[in-house]
Design a protein around this motif. Structure first.
Motif, mmCIF file in Angstrom:
data_model
loop_
_atom_site.group_PDB
_atom_site.id
_atom_site.type_symbol
_atom_site.label_atom_id
_atom_site.label_comp_id
_atom_site.label_asym_id
_atom_site.label_seq_id
_atom_site.Cartn_x
_atom_site.Cartn_y
_atom_site.Cartn_z
ATOM 1 N N HIS A 115 0.823 -1.205 0.000
ATOM 2 C CA HIS A 115 0.000 0.000 0.000
ATOM 3 C C HIS A 115 0.860 1.260 0.000
ATOM 4 O O HIS A 115 0.441 2.301 -0.494
ATOM 5 C CB HIS A 115 -0.938 0.035 1.211
ATOM 6 C CG HIS A 115 -2.009 -0.998 1.144
ATOM 7 N ND1 HIS A 115 -2.550 -1.558 2.264
ATOM 8 C CD2 HIS A 115 -2.640 -1.584 0.103
ATOM 9 C CE1 HIS A 115 -3.476 -2.448 1.916
ATOM 10 N NE2 HIS A 115 -3.534 -2.476 0.603
ATOM 11 N N LEU A 116 2.062 1.152 0.556
ATOM 12 C CA LEU A 116 2.927 2.324 0.651
ATOM 13 C C LEU A 116 3.453 2.772 -0.703
ATOM 14 O O LEU A 116 3.853 3.920 -0.868
ATOM 15 C CB LEU A 116 4.090 2.057 1.611
ATOM 16 C CG LEU A 116 3.686 1.723 3.048
ATOM 17 C CD1 LEU A 116 4.920 1.433 3.881
ATOM 18 C CD2 LEU A 116 2.866 2.844 3.668
ATOM 19 N N HIS A 117 3.463 1.872 -1.673
ATOM 20 C CA HIS A 117 3.893 2.297 -3.002
ATOM 21 C C HIS A 117 2.785 2.194 -4.047
ATOM 22 O O HIS A 117 2.908 2.748 -5.137
ATOM 23 C CB HIS A 117 5.145 1.525 -3.456
ATOM 24 C CG HIS A 117 4.907 0.094 -3.802
ATOM 25 N ND1 HIS A 117 4.424 -0.296 -5.024
ATOM 26 C CD2 HIS A 117 5.073 -1.042 -3.081
ATOM 27 C CE1 HIS A 117 4.320 -1.620 -5.040
ATOM 28 N NE2 HIS A 117 4.698 -2.090 -3.877
ATOM 29 N N SER A 118 1.681 1.542 -3.722
ATOM 30 C CA SER A 118 0.578 1.407 -4.679
ATOM 31 C C SER A 118 -0.355 2.610 -4.663
ATOM 32 O O SER A 118 -1.115 2.816 -5.607
ATOM 33 C CB SER A 118 -0.249 0.161 -4.362
ATOM 34 O OG SER A 118 0.539 -0.990 -4.447
ATOM 35 N N PHE A 119 -0.324 3.375 -3.596
ATOM 36 C CA PHE A 119 -1.203 4.523 -3.437
ATOM 37 C C PHE A 119 -0.353 5.766 -3.192
ATOM 38 O O PHE A 119 0.756 5.665 -2.677
ATOM 39 C CB PHE A 119 -2.162 4.313 -2.246
ATOM 40 C CG PHE A 119 -3.148 3.202 -2.471
ATOM 41 C CD1 PHE A 119 -4.345 3.448 -3.120
ATOM 42 C CD2 PHE A 119 -2.873 1.919 -2.041
ATOM 43 C CE1 PHE A 119 -5.258 2.422 -3.333
ATOM 44 C CE2 PHE A 119 -3.780 0.884 -2.250
ATOM 45 C CZ PHE A 119 -4.978 1.139 -2.900
ATOM 46 N N PRO A 120 -0.863 6.942 -3.525
ATOM 47 C CA PRO A 120 -0.094 8.175 -3.307
ATOM 48 C C PRO A 120 -0.137 8.613 -1.836
ATOM 49 O O PRO A 120 -0.735 9.620 -1.472
ATOM 50 C CB PRO A 120 -0.794 9.184 -4.225
ATOM 51 C CG PRO A 120 -2.211 8.704 -4.272
ATOM 52 C CD PRO A 120 -2.124 7.203 -4.220
ATOM 53 N N ILE A 121 0.489 7.838 -0.995
ATOM 54 C CA ILE A 121 0.497 8.090 0.444
ATOM 55 C C ILE A 121 1.567 9.127 0.778
ATOM 56 O O ILE A 121 2.691 9.049 0.278
ATOM 57 C CB ILE A 121 0.790 6.783 1.231
ATOM 58 C CG1 ILE A 121 -0.200 5.674 0.859
ATOM 59 C CG2 ILE A 121 0.824 7.034 2.728
ATOM 60 C CD1 ILE A 121 -1.617 5.904 1.241
ATOM 61 N N ASP A 122 1.224 10.104 1.616
ATOM 62 C CA ASP A 122 2.172 11.117 2.068
ATOM 63 C C ASP A 122 2.597 10.886 3.509
ATOM 64 O O ASP A 122 3.712 11.215 3.896
ATOM 65 C CB ASP A 122 1.536 12.520 1.987
ATOM 66 C CG ASP A 122 1.119 12.877 0.576
ATOM 67 O OD1 ASP A 122 2.017 13.044 -0.267
ATOM 68 O OD2 ASP A 122 -0.110 12.970 0.317
ATOM 69 N N ILE A 123 1.672 10.338 4.303
ATOM 70 C CA ILE A 123 1.868 10.225 5.751
ATOM 71 C C ILE A 123 1.434 8.836 6.199
ATOM 72 O O ILE A 123 0.387 8.346 5.773
ATOM 73 C CB ILE A 123 1.021 11.285 6.498
ATOM 74 C CG1 ILE A 123 1.378 12.702 6.005
ATOM 75 C CG2 ILE A 123 1.195 11.169 8.010
ATOM 76 C CD1 ILE A 123 0.300 13.720 6.250
#
Length: 169
Positions: A115-123
């Motif tokens: 999920h940390l690289h599949s979605f545009p996560i900032d935080i």
């Protein structure tokens, strides 16, 4: 309350009201105190299926003249796995508006490093159950140290929920 609202789909209307009120309040605080505060707003998986969500967020930002980067939308990993293709598109659209995306309660339930690289996560918000004071196990500190190092290596911001004592730092 939330599960009932999600099941009945009333969460869409409630969520739109929450987004409106949160952005309005942030605007008022920023003007009154001459600050650039930020605000986090939770989104449910059901809201990620709302075709009007992006237009509503954009409208609220414009109406109250709030900079998109001062809004953070919090998602649990459960929200990411429900209708993943649609969720990914919606989350990307929110990110494209300039809003921040945070992954809440990381380390519990359906935690997936992907999920940390599949979605545009900032935080990434590490769940309080992983704080050393929440567990008598020595290995929890080692796990947390590794987790923090991994998240930092991805250049993501980290928030450790439940930090209450000096020993938790």
């Amino acid at each position: 309350f939330i599960p009932v609202a999600e099941k009945s789909r009333l969460i869409i209307e409630i969520g739109q009201w929450v987004i409106l009120q949160a952005i309005k309040q942030l605007s008022e605080w920023n003007k009154k105190h001459k600050l650039q505060l930020t605000m986090a707003i939770n989104l449910s998986s059901a809201q990620l299926n709302d075709e009007q969500l992006i237009a509503h967020i954009k409208s609220c930002l414009n109406l109250y003249q709030v900079v998109a980067s001062s809004i953070e939308f919090e998602l649990t990993e459960t929200a990411l796995i429900v209708e993943q293709e649609n969720s990914n598109k919606m989350i990307q659209n929110i990110s494209d508006l300039g809003c921040k995306i945070s992954l809440d309660d990381f380390g519990t339930g359906f935690s997936s490093i992907s999920h940390l690289h599949s979605f545009p996560i900032d935080i990434v918000k590490i769940d309080k159950s992983l704080m050393p004071s929440a567990s008598a196990e020595y290995n929890i500190k080692k796990l947390l140290t590794g987790l923090v190092a991994m998240i930092q290596s991805l250049d993501l911001k980290i928030i450790a929920e439940g930090v209450e004592t000096k020993d938790d730092v």
